[in-house]
Design an enzyme around this catalytic site. Structure first.
Site, PDB file in Angstrom:
ATOM      1  N   TYR A  51       0.852  -1.199   0.000  1.00 37.04           N
ATOM      2  CA  TYR A  51       0.000   0.000   0.000  1.00 37.04           C
ATOM      3  C   TYR A  51       0.885   1.245   0.000  1.00 37.04           C
ATOM      4  CZ  TYR A  51      -3.833  -3.193   1.215  1.00 37.04           C
ATOM      5  OH  TYR A  51      -4.746  -4.219   1.210  1.00 37.04           O
TER       6      TYR A  51
HETATM    7  N1  NAP Z   1      -6.449  -8.375   0.428  1.00 36.29           N
HETATM    8  C1  NAP Z   1      -6.704  -7.618  -0.624  1.00 36.29           C
HETATM    9  O1  NAP Z   1      -6.396  -7.977  -1.767  1.00 36.29           O
HETATM   10  C2  NAP Z   1      -7.365  -6.289  -0.405  1.00 36.29           C
HETATM   11  C3  NAP Z   1      -7.864  -5.559  -1.498  1.00 36.29           C
HETATM   12  C4  NAP Z   1      -8.479  -4.327  -1.255  1.00 36.29           C
HETATM   13  C5  NAP Z   1      -8.590  -3.855   0.052  1.00 36.29           C
HETATM   14  N2  NAP Z   1      -8.084  -4.579   1.105  1.00 36.29           N
HETATM   15  C6  NAP Z   1      -8.191  -4.113   2.503  1.00 36.29           C
HETATM   16  O2  NAP Z   1      -9.543  -3.833   2.756  1.00 36.29           O
HETATM   17  C7  NAP Z   1      -9.697  -2.467   3.161  1.00 36.29           C
HETATM   18  C8  NAP Z   1     -11.009  -1.935   2.660  1.00 36.29           C
HETATM   19  O3  NAP Z   1     -11.133  -2.148   1.265  1.00 36.29           O
HETATM   20  P1  NAP Z   1     -11.987  -1.175   0.377  1.00 36.29           P
HETATM   21  O4  NAP Z   1     -11.427   0.198   0.528  1.00 36.29           O
HETATM   22  O5  NAP Z   1     -12.103  -1.731  -0.980  1.00 36.29           O
HETATM   23  O6  NAP Z   1     -13.384  -1.251   1.164  1.00 36.29           O
HETATM   24  P2  NAP Z   1     -14.845  -0.716   0.889  1.00 36.29           P
HETATM   25  O7  NAP Z   1     -15.425  -0.448   2.230  1.00 36.29           O
HETATM   26  O8  NAP Z   1     -15.588  -1.656  -0.002  1.00 36.29           O
HETATM   27  O9  NAP Z   1     -14.686   0.639   0.072  1.00 36.29           O
HETATM   28  C9  NAP Z   1     -14.177   1.802   0.665  1.00 36.29           C
HETATM   29  C10 NAP Z   1     -14.625   2.993  -0.179  1.00 36.29           C
HETATM   30  O10 NAP Z   1     -16.008   3.191  -0.001  1.00 36.29           O
HETATM   31  C11 NAP Z   1     -16.293   4.568   0.074  1.00 36.29           C
HETATM   32  N3  NAP Z   1     -16.867   4.801   1.411  1.00 36.29           N
HETATM   33  C12 NAP Z   1     -16.502   4.244   2.594  1.00 36.29           C
HETATM   34  N4  NAP Z   1     -17.298   4.669   3.585  1.00 36.29           N
HETATM   35  C13 NAP Z   1     -18.192   5.502   3.025  1.00 36.29           C
HETATM   36  C14 NAP Z   1     -19.277   6.252   3.540  1.00 36.29           C
HETATM   37  N5  NAP Z   1     -19.600   6.223   4.828  1.00 36.29           N
HETATM   38  N6  NAP Z   1     -19.988   7.020   2.672  1.00 36.29           N
HETATM   39  C15 NAP Z   1     -19.686   7.050   1.345  1.00 36.29           C
HETATM   40  N7  NAP Z   1     -18.651   6.363   0.799  1.00 36.29           N
HETATM   41  C16 NAP Z   1     -17.919   5.597   1.635  1.00 36.29           C
HETATM   42  C17 NAP Z   1     -14.986   5.309  -0.159  1.00 36.29           C
HETATM   43  O11 NAP Z   1     -14.913   5.575  -1.550  1.00 36.29           O
HETATM   44  P3  NAP Z   1     -14.332   6.971  -2.118  1.00 36.29           P
HETATM   45  O12 NAP Z   1     -12.857   6.928  -1.835  1.00 36.29           O
HETATM   46  O13 NAP Z   1     -14.673   6.887  -3.577  1.00 36.29           O
HETATM   47  O14 NAP Z   1     -15.038   8.059  -1.377  1.00 36.29           O
HETATM   48  C18 NAP Z   1     -13.956   4.281   0.233  1.00 36.29           C
HETATM   49  O15 NAP Z   1     -12.732   4.448  -0.471  1.00 36.29           O
HETATM   50  C19 NAP Z   1      -8.449  -1.765   2.614  1.00 36.29           C
HETATM   51  O16 NAP Z   1      -8.122  -0.596   3.341  1.00 36.29           O
HETATM   52  C20 NAP Z   1      -7.409  -2.832   2.786  1.00 36.29           C
HETATM   53  O17 NAP Z   1      -6.940  -2.847   4.129  1.00 36.29           O
HETATM   54  C21 NAP Z   1      -7.488  -5.783   0.877  1.00 36.29           C
END
Ligand code: NAP
Length: 335
Positions: A51
């Site tokens: 990251y």
């Molecule tokens: N193992 C893997 O391959 C892998 C892959 C991906 C992620 N991860 C882990 O999983 C974590 C979460 O993944 P993810 O970011 O994809 O999760 P997610 O919860 O599906 O998406 C997060 C996104 O949703 C939006 N968001 C979140 N809360 C919100 C709210 N209250 N209101 C409106 N929009 C909201 C934001 O988008 P905007 O930025 O567009 O506002 C944020 O970037 C990462 O930080 C990482 O630690 C792991």
């Protein structure tokens, strides 16, 4: 916040993902998010060496220096970094990557060290033996896997068991109301083998917040994602997925809860799910999500949310269910 067990670790039922910290989330805002999460009882943080090529781990370090004993810290190894240069899961690289993550995080021990995906160029036994060595050396407390297909996860767990090596205690798969493939093989295996499940992308990268609509796709992760990414608009913005958002929006009005809280509550109610990894980019987004573990959705509400986008139909599951009347393969008995 409610807590649960993960191997020998105790963790909060939401895990805070640090993927954006030092990138889309400026450092000051990252510290506000970390403080608020901790104040709300959050004790579980997920990052990875890849990251920001180490940036996320480096941003966490000064905060961890003040709160090390309050949280369980998880990181990962597999994808390309500059320190150590390269990628993969060869034993030498795992050892070097672990040392680099310990140094960047400024900690003596990583609580949960996860392989971020399979490495077809390294025999899995070599990877598992190297991971066991890290646990024996006291550099790592517990091990996890991410993005493993079920057969490889089962093979790995059986190998660890046979060889007496430190076991995987968790799987980190993509899992949400709009990506439920994990229900076919991965979740049943994790329940049977006693592995915790840490869903990444629990809001479908923001799709399950209700801000994306059939007629307006605002600027955000999904509209900006290249076509190859899981959250790319051509995968997320489908009629089937919008019907999930319709159900979430209607239920949000009935229960007077924000849409994303209900998407998380649904995941939290799935048997075997330990802690969804939330990825708020701002403090305001975090505040919207924190109450999710307090919501217990009833079966009727859960079914409504789950109906529009079921897991894919595959063989032999479909045949066993429809022709052989074996609806619940996951419940098959094992000694
Ligand atoms: N193992 C893997 O391959 C892998 C892959 C991906 C992620 N991860 C882990 O999983 C974590 C979460 O993944 P993810 O970011 O994809 O999760 P997610 O919860 O599906 O998406 C997060 C996104 O949703 C939006 N968001 C979140 N809360 C919100 C709210 N209250 N209101 C409106 N929009 C909201 C934001 O988008 P905007 O930025 O567009 O506002 C944020 O970037 C990462 O930080 C990482 O630690 C792991």
């Amino acid at each position: 916040m409610r807590t649960t067990e993960l191997g020998q670790l105790t963790v909060s039922r939401l895990c805070l993902g640090a993927m954006h910290m030092g990138g889309d989330t400026p450092t000051d805002e990252a510290y506000r998010i970390l403080d608020r999460f901790r104040d709300a009882g959050g004790t579980f943080i997920d990052t990875a060496d890849v990251y920001g090529d180490g940036t996320s781990e480096r941003v966490l370090a000064p905060w961890l220096a003040r709160h090390r004993d309050d949280v369980v810290i998880a990181t990962k190894v597999r994808w390309r970094t500059s320190d150590p240069a390269g990628e993969g899961l060869s034993p030498d690289r795992i050892r070097a990557a672990c040392d680099a993550s310990l140094r960047r995080l400024g900690v003596d021990t990583i609580d949960l060290y996860q392989v971020h995906g399979p490495d077809p160029t390294t025999p899995i036994e070599d990877t598992l033996a190297a991971l066991d060595g890290l646990v024996r050396a006291g550099k790592v407390r517990a091990l996890g896997a991410s993005n493993f297909p079920a057969w490889l996860l089962a093979w790995s767990v059986a190998t660890q068991d046979r060889e007496g090596w430190a076991p995987f205690v968790s799987l980190q798969p993509q899992y949400s109301l709009v990506e439920r493939s994990a229900e076919l093989e991965l979740l049943p295996f994790c329940r049977a083998a006693g592995l915790g499940v840490l869903p990444w992308g629990p809001l479908g990268a923001g799709f399950l917040t209700g801000r994306y609509r059939r007629d307006t796709m605002p600027d955000g992760r999904i509209t900006r994602a290249p076509a190859s990414l899981e959250e790319a608009a051509h995968r997320r913005a489908t009629e089937r997925n919008f019907r999930v958002v319709d159900e979430l929006t209607a239920l949000a009005a009935t229960l007077d809860r924000p849409v994303p809280q209900l998407a998380l509550a649904w995941l939290l109610g799935e048997p075997g799910v330990t802690a969804p990894i939330i990825g708020p980019r701002t403090l305001t987004q975090l505040d919207d999500l924190l109450p999710a573990p307090d919501i217990d959705l009833d079966d009727q509400h859960r079914a409504r949310l789950a109906e529009p986008a079921p897991p894919p139909e595959v063989s032999p599951h479909r045949m066993l269910r429809e022709q052989m009347s074996l609806p619940d393969i996951p419940a098959l008995s094992r000694r």
